[in-house]
Enzyme design. Structure first.
Site, PDB file in Angstrom:
ATOM      1  N   LYS A 150     -23.744  18.241  85.733  1.00 41.11           N
ATOM      2  CA  LYS A 150     -24.875  17.478  85.170  1.00 41.11           C
ATOM      3  C   LYS A 150     -24.419  16.620  83.987  1.00 41.11           C
ATOM      4  CE  LYS A 150     -27.885  19.431  82.128  1.00 41.11           C
ATOM      5  NZ  LYS A 150     -28.092  18.651  80.891  1.00 41.11           N
ATOM      6  N   ASN A 151     -23.720  17.235  83.044  1.00 40.98           N
ATOM      7  CA  ASN A 151     -23.404  16.514  81.815  1.00 40.98           C
ATOM      8  C   ASN A 151     -22.260  15.520  81.974  1.00 40.98           C
ATOM      9  OD1 ASN A 151     -25.540  17.719  80.597  1.00 40.98           O
ATOM     10  ND2 ASN A 151     -24.334  19.241  79.462  1.00 40.98           N
ATOM     11  N   CYS A 184     -36.324  18.559  70.043  1.00 43.14           N
ATOM     12  CA  CYS A 184     -36.530  19.292  71.287  1.00 43.14           C
ATOM     13  C   CYS A 184     -36.436  20.781  71.002  1.00 43.14           C
ATOM     14  CB  CYS A 184     -35.551  18.851  72.365  1.00 43.14           C
ATOM     15  SG  CYS A 184     -33.962  19.606  72.249  1.00 43.14           S
ATOM     16  N   ARG A 227     -31.878  17.487  66.783  1.00 46.30           N
ATOM     17  CA  ARG A 227     -31.013  16.608  67.589  1.00 46.30           C
ATOM     18  C   ARG A 227     -31.152  15.112  67.279  1.00 46.30           C
ATOM     19  NH1 ARG A 227     -31.065  18.712  73.690  1.00 46.30           N
ATOM     20  NH2 ARG A 227     -29.003  17.755  73.735  1.00 46.30           N
ATOM     21  N   ASP A 269     -23.823  25.985  75.695  1.00 51.31           N
ATOM     22  CA  ASP A 269     -24.604  26.012  76.939  1.00 51.31           C
ATOM     23  C   ASP A 269     -24.434  27.316  77.726  1.00 51.31           C
ATOM     24  OD1 ASP A 269     -25.589  23.531  76.360  1.00 51.31           O
ATOM     25  OD2 ASP A 269     -24.231  22.439  77.685  1.00 51.31           O
ATOM     26  N   ARG A 326     -33.988  20.892  86.006  1.00 54.38           N
ATOM     27  CA  ARG A 326     -33.311  19.766  85.355  1.00 54.38           C
ATOM     28  C   ARG A 326     -31.807  19.896  85.492  1.00 54.38           C
ATOM     29  NH1 ARG A 326     -34.829  18.886  79.441  1.00 54.38           N
ATOM     30  NH2 ARG A 326     -33.184  17.414  79.910  1.00 54.38           N
TER      31      ARG A 326
HETATM   32  N1  EPU Z   1     -25.879  15.538  65.970  1.00 58.16           N
HETATM   33  C1  EPU Z   1     -26.242  14.863  64.834  1.00 58.16           C
HETATM   34  N2  EPU Z   1     -26.285  13.482  64.878  1.00 58.16           N
HETATM   35  C2  EPU Z   1     -26.013  12.780  66.010  1.00 58.16           C
HETATM   36  C3  EPU Z   1     -25.646  13.486  67.167  1.00 58.16           C
HETATM   37  C4  EPU Z   1     -25.583  14.869  67.123  1.00 58.16           C
HETATM   38  O1  EPU Z   1     -26.493  15.466  63.805  1.00 58.16           O
HETATM   39  O2  EPU Z   1     -26.082  11.545  65.977  1.00 58.16           O
HETATM   40  C5  EPU Z   1     -25.817  17.022  65.945  1.00 58.16           C
HETATM   41  C6  EPU Z   1     -26.829  17.685  66.871  1.00 58.16           C
HETATM   42  O3  EPU Z   1     -28.097  17.784  66.277  1.00 58.16           O
HETATM   43  C7  EPU Z   1     -26.187  19.017  67.146  1.00 58.16           C
HETATM   44  C8  EPU Z   1     -24.688  18.685  67.134  1.00 58.16           C
HETATM   45  O4  EPU Z   1     -24.575  17.422  66.493  1.00 58.16           O
HETATM   46  O5  EPU Z   1     -26.470  19.936  66.136  1.00 58.16           O
HETATM   47  C9  EPU Z   1     -24.028  18.595  68.488  1.00 58.16           C
HETATM   48  O6  EPU Z   1     -24.855  17.866  69.375  1.00 58.16           O
HETATM   49  P1  EPU Z   1     -24.291  16.897  70.487  1.00 58.16           P
HETATM   50  O7  EPU Z   1     -24.579  15.500  70.101  1.00 58.16           O
HETATM   51  O8  EPU Z   1     -22.881  17.240  70.818  1.00 58.16           O
HETATM   52  O9  EPU Z   1     -25.219  17.282  71.721  1.00 58.16           O
HETATM   53  P2  EPU Z   1     -25.685  16.297  72.838  1.00 58.16           P
HETATM   54  O10 EPU Z   1     -24.641  15.277  73.062  1.00 58.16           O
HETATM   55  O11 EPU Z   1     -27.068  15.831  72.548  1.00 58.16           O
HETATM   56  C10 EPU Z   1     -24.609  17.518  74.880  1.00 58.16           C
HETATM   57  C11 EPU Z   1     -25.102  18.143  76.142  1.00 58.16           C
HETATM   58  C12 EPU Z   1     -25.846  19.418  75.808  1.00 58.16           C
HETATM   59  C13 EPU Z   1     -24.882  20.369  75.086  1.00 58.16           C
HETATM   60  C14 EPU Z   1     -24.314  19.668  73.835  1.00 58.16           C
HETATM   61  C15 EPU Z   1     -23.268  20.493  73.116  1.00 58.16           C
HETATM   62  C16 EPU Z   1     -25.392  16.241  77.590  1.00 58.16           C
HETATM   63  C17 EPU Z   1     -26.306  15.346  78.347  1.00 58.16           C
HETATM   64  N3  EPU Z   1     -25.952  17.187  76.829  1.00 58.16           N
HETATM   65  O12 EPU Z   1     -25.760  17.247  74.094  1.00 58.16           O
HETATM   66  O13 EPU Z   1     -26.253  20.003  77.041  1.00 58.16           O
HETATM   67  O14 EPU Z   1     -25.551  21.530  74.698  1.00 58.16           O
HETATM   68  O15 EPU Z   1     -23.721  18.404  74.211  1.00 58.16           O
HETATM   69  O16 EPU Z   1     -22.221  20.809  73.961  1.00 58.16           O
HETATM   70  O17 EPU Z   1     -24.189  16.116  77.704  1.00 58.16           O
HETATM   71  C18 EPU Z   1     -27.552  21.379  78.434  1.00 58.16           C
HETATM   72  O18 EPU Z   1     -26.871  20.954  79.372  1.00 58.16           O
HETATM   73  O19 EPU Z   1     -28.363  22.318  78.536  1.00 58.16           O
HETATM   74  C19 EPU Z   1     -27.414  20.721  77.125  1.00 58.16           C
HETATM   75  C20 EPU Z   1     -28.306  20.861  76.151  1.00 58.16           C
END
Ligand code: EPU
Length: 419
Positions: A22-23, A117, A122, A306, A398
């Site tokens: 998915k990711n 969320c 996030r 995850d 999802r």
């Molecule tokens: N963060 C910030 N600012 C930003 C971006 C992130 O503060 O601009 C913080 C977030 O709030 C969080 C941390 O950085 O505390 C890490 O978040 P990250 O951005 O890495 O998460 P994401 O990219 O939104 C992806 C996956 C998630 C997975 C996380 C961590 C996708 C589509 N989603 O989310 O997947 O948990 O990386 O590995 O790739 C899931 O599949 O269930 C899922 C939630």
């Protein structure tokens, strides 16, 4: 709305095939916006988030053809609008991934700002800052991120926090920027590497994906290609936990074992015999009760956030007490309250859960709150005494392809019924 009915107590046994990740597929579909010509993506899992992404591309006027054989063909030359509307972004935060590609290829993007969320606030401030550092003008107005840039310029981007989709968005934007971009403190997740490989196959010049420094030498244009998405390591880990929690024996096929080192280590610590081949993992629990395992989540290659909820479920019935520390998201223990309703003994203090293993859980009606929390509740239902009803399973759809069919093939007593 459907619910899942699980009659606990069956020991899982058999083989299961893993779907595409998915990711990885979500950013790859967003990256098709960068390419001139048609991109064909293979091994696409049948998931609600994929449908939403296709809807999002369709709403922009992009031509998308879905083949029954798990492939999707995307031709973005028909694009009419660079807007990602609120009603789609609200249901799927990863819609933010179109921001970088739209801006880099078409010079403009309007993407609804994702809200908070279930698992945390996030924010996407680092996505925005990176694009600004590359010369984009960005303002947030009426709930939308409105970005413009004639042509993005290569820049040195130092990320405050390791962010997966942030790294992906900026890598996609940099692929068509003028000059060299370096992303420091980049996410090293395998899905970032898969996206980089997809971009490279389209003609991008990217080095260092999979390390904490990614260097992207912008090119004028990218061309269409055919690409196969990597297997889903989290789906893989989820089925391994499902087998372990029921004392079972399973062979997981069409996966990528090298991406699961941290998870496999923990399963072995829990008492499972685990063997790996090129594209398979076998696990045998020999009918034993698992031993409690401590978990600390962190960015790859550490233990994935995850997989945290599924291991909390495993620890609830394990021998001993486990400490589970969640360092990636601030509010990712929503499954705990539901597990407690099934008889689990868990205490949460800040980002730490203390899980004292109990002899047994009992079935109950429970509610899924997010994708991985849902998976953990199903794991608990598999081992609980009696019947468990999991509500709000749209969360599970999802990110897990036909989970009840795959589990049923392994011997679980589980079925989906309309409410
Ligand atoms: N963060 C910030 N600012 C930003 C971006 C992130 O503060 O601009 C913080 C977030 O709030 C969080 C941390 O950085 O505390 C890490 O978040 P990250 O951005 O890495 O998460 P994401 O990219 O939104 C992806 C996956 C998630 C997975 C996380 C961590 C996708 C589509 N989603 O989310 O997947 O948990 O990386 O590995 O790739 C899931 O599949 O269930 C899922 C939630």
């Amino acid at each position: 709305m459907n619910k899942l009915l699980i009659q606990g107590g069956a020991t899982l046994n058999g083989q299961v095939r893993i779907s595409g990740a998915k990711n990885a597929v979500l950013p790859i579909l967003a990256a098709t916006l960068l390419c001139e010509g048609t991109a064909i993506i293979e091994n696409v899992p049948h998931l609600h988030d994929v449908t939403t992404t296709v809807e999002l591309l369709g709403a922009m006027g992009v031509h998308v053809v879905i083949d029954e054989k798990l492939s999707i063909e995307v031709d973005s030359s028909t694009i009419e609008s660079c807007i990602a509307p609120y009603h789609l972004v609200r249901t799927m935060r990863s819609s933010i991934l179109v921001l970088g590609p739209l801006l880099a290829r078409f010079g403009e993007a309007e993407v609804s700002l994702p809200g908070g969320c279930a698992i945390g606030s996030r924010p996407v401030n680092l996505h925005i800052k990176g694009l600004q550092d590359m010369g984009a003008e960005v303002e947030v107005k009426n709930g939308y991120i409105i970005a413009k840039a004639k042509r993005l310029k290569g820049a040195r981007l130092v990320m405050d926090i390791v962010t997966v989709t942030g790294t992906e968005n900026l890598m996609m934007a940099a692929a068509l920027a003028d000059g060299v971009t370096t992303i420091e403190n980049a996410a090293r997740e395998p899905e970032v590497v898969d996206l980089a490989n997809f971009l490279i196959a389209m003609g991008a010049k990217i080095e260092g994906a999979g390390t904490d420094t990614i260097t992207i030498n912008g090119v004028e244009k990218l061309q269409g290609i055919r690409y196969r998405v990597l297997p889903d390591r989290i789906e893989t880990g989820t089925y391994l936990v499902a087998a372990a929690i029921t004392g079972g024996k399973i062979m997981v096929k069409d996966t990528a074992p090298r991406l699961l080192d941290a998870v496999i280590d923990k399963l072995r610590e829990a008492g499972a015999d685990v063997e790996v081949g090129d594209d398979w993992i076998s696990l045998d629990m020999h009918g034993k009760r698992p031993k409690a395992v401590n978990i600390r989540t962190a960015p790859y290659p550490a233990f994935p956030t995850d997989m945290q909820a599924q291991f909390v479920a495993l620890d609830t019935i394990a021998e001993g007490t486990a400490t589970v520390v969640e360092t990636v998201f601030e509010n990712r223990f929503m499954h705990v309250q539901e597990l407690q309703r099934m008889g689990a003994d868990i205490e949460v203090e800040g980002n730490t859960a203390i899980v004292r293993g109990v002899e047994k859980l009992t079935g109950a009606p429970i509610m899924a709150t997010d994708l991985r929390a849902s998976a953990s509740l199903i794991m608990a239902g598999l081992v609980a005494e009696g019947e468990t009803e999991v509500h709000r399973i749209y969360h599970i759809d999802r990110g897990y392809e036909i989970i009840e069919e795959k589990l049923a093939l392994l011997g679980a007593n589980i079925r989906r019924i309309p409410v």
